[in-house]
Design an enzyme around this catalytic site. Structure first.
Site, PDB file in Angstrom:
ATOM      1  N   ASP A   8       0.849  -1.193   0.000  1.00 25.13           N
ATOM      2  CA  ASP A   8       0.000   0.000   0.000  1.00 25.13           C
ATOM      3  C   ASP A   8       0.880   1.237   0.000  1.00 25.13           C
ATOM      4  O   ASP A   8       2.027   1.208   0.467  1.00 25.13           O
ATOM      5  CB  ASP A   8      -0.917   0.019   1.228  1.00 25.13           C
ATOM      6  CG  ASP A   8      -2.185   0.820   0.991  1.00 25.13           C
ATOM      7  OD1 ASP A   8      -3.262   0.226   0.903  1.00 25.13           O
ATOM      8  OD2 ASP A   8      -2.084   2.064   0.871  1.00 25.13           O
TER       9      ASP A   8
ATOM     10  N   ASP B 246       3.645   2.515  -4.420  1.00 24.36           N
ATOM     11  CA  ASP B 246       2.864   3.379  -5.298  1.00 24.36           C
ATOM     12  C   ASP B 246       2.699   2.605  -6.594  1.00 24.36           C
ATOM     13  O   ASP B 246       3.658   2.425  -7.349  1.00 24.36           O
ATOM     14  CB  ASP B 246       3.598   4.694  -5.542  1.00 24.36           C
ATOM     15  CG  ASP B 246       2.916   5.589  -6.565  1.00 24.36           C
ATOM     16  OD1 ASP B 246       1.892   5.164  -7.165  1.00 24.36           O
ATOM     17  OD2 ASP B 246       3.424   6.708  -6.800  1.00 24.36           O
ATOM     18  N   VAL B 247       1.489   2.107  -6.846  1.00 23.94           N
ATOM     19  CA  VAL B 247       1.299   1.191  -7.977  1.00 23.94           C
ATOM     20  C   VAL B 247       1.548   1.844  -9.322  1.00 23.94           C
ATOM     21  O   VAL B 247       1.720   1.138 -10.333  1.00 23.94           O
ATOM     22  CB  VAL B 247      -0.108   0.559  -7.958  1.00 23.94           C
ATOM     23  CG1 VAL B 247      -0.303  -0.298  -6.723  1.00 23.94           C
ATOM     24  CG2 VAL B 247      -1.204   1.621  -8.072  1.00 23.94           C
TER      25      VAL B 247
ATOM     26  N   TYR C  24     -13.486   7.164 -13.325  1.00 22.99           N
ATOM     27  CA  TYR C  24     -13.509   5.839 -12.701  1.00 22.99           C
ATOM     28  C   TYR C  24     -14.017   4.778 -13.670  1.00 22.99           C
ATOM     29  O   TYR C  24     -13.383   3.728 -13.856  1.00 22.99           O
ATOM     30  CB  TYR C  24     -14.383   5.890 -11.453  1.00 22.99           C
ATOM     31  CG  TYR C  24     -14.365   4.625 -10.631  1.00 22.99           C
ATOM     32  CD1 TYR C  24     -13.272   4.309  -9.831  1.00 22.99           C
ATOM     33  CD2 TYR C  24     -15.457   3.750 -10.629  1.00 22.99           C
ATOM     34  CE1 TYR C  24     -13.252   3.157  -9.059  1.00 22.99           C
ATOM     35  CE2 TYR C  24     -15.449   2.597  -9.862  1.00 22.99           C
ATOM     36  CZ  TYR C  24     -14.348   2.312  -9.077  1.00 22.99           C
ATOM     37  OH  TYR C  24     -14.330   1.166  -8.316  1.00 22.99           O
TER      38      TYR C  24
END
Length: 259
Positions: free
Chosen positions: A38, A60-61, A152
């Site tokens: 996370d 940090d994806v 989104y």
């Protein structure tokens, strides 16, 4: 009684709370060694309470170097990676005409580029082993449109297509890629009304199961796809949405609920 993931190593993104936390805890209960990944430090306490079979990784994806570091550390610690749950995501509601480009790009960076980088970083480790399971957490919003959620829904529709392409490219190399489509789930991101859960049924009267879902209900489906129980599934889409996406009752037709 043995667990469904005994001896396996799983990375779960966005695991500091909500669906990710529930998934990390469930996987550990089923014998997995879990990387609680996370961008926030809240995941440290999650990993600590799970115990020796969990470790926190700051991730940090949307950062390719960060992904590679997490993969390298995981392989060094536990010898490989068997499962990836791409769960991290954000939502920035805004009307289409009010949506700023920077916000749109931020949502895409986390919800779309993040899972792509995750698969790109983890899949080679799985391919080398000849086996692995990747589960992309999409959303019921990847199956229809919603006003106020242009960024989104765009990210989730794109992730749906990316998942299918990944399944085609990786499946014949031993890596199964599947997707989960949660509907309304009682998480900090999913329950944006701040109302008590017992009051939320009024928002779900149009679907067969007329309540908000719980994080564990999504986690159980991710466990199924991560385990050998789903060994002949690749590119599959599983909706965990109380029937939200199958349609709504038409009041004047037979079989509709009584008012």
């Amino acid at each position: 009684m043995s667990g469904k993931l005994d001896g396996r190593v799983a990375i779960v993104t966005g695991a500091s709370r909500g669906q990710g936390e529930a998934t990390a805890r469930l996987f550990a209960e089923h014998g997995a060694r879990v990387v609680v990944a996370d961008v926030t430090d809240e995941g440290r306490s999650v990993a600590a309470t799970i115990g020796a079979n969990a470790v926190f990784a700051k991730l940090d994806v949307s950062d390719a170097d960060n992904w590679q570091a997490v993969v390298t550390d995981t392989v060094a610690r536990w010898g490989g990676i068997d499962v990836l749950i791409n769960n991290a995501g954000i939502n920035r509601p805004a009307a289409l005409l009010d949506l700023e480009q920077g916000v749109f790009e931020q949502v895409l960076a986390i919800n779309l580029i993040g899972p792509w980088l995750g698969m790109k970083s983890v899949a080679p480790v799985m391919i080398e082993k000849g086996k692995g399971s990747i589960v992309n957490i999409v959303s019921s919003s990847g199956l229809f449109g919603l006003n106020g959620l242009a960024a989104y829904t765009s990210s989730k529709w794109a992730l749906r297509g990316l998942t299918k392409t990944a399944a085609l490219e990786l499946g014949h190399r031993g890596v199964r890629v599947n997707s989960v489509y949660p509907g309304g789930i009682n998480t900090p991101m999913g329950n944006i009304t701040d109302e008590p859960v017992e009051n939320l049924g009024k928002y779900y009267t149009g679907q067969p199961i007329q309540r908000i879902g719980e994080p564990i209900e999504v986690a159980r489906v991710s466990l199924f796809l991560a385990s050998d129980d789903s060994s002949y599934m690749c590119g599959s889409e599983l909706a965990v949405d109380g029937g939200q996406t199958i349609g709504t009752y038409t009041p004047f037709l037979p079989g509709a609920p009584e008012a």
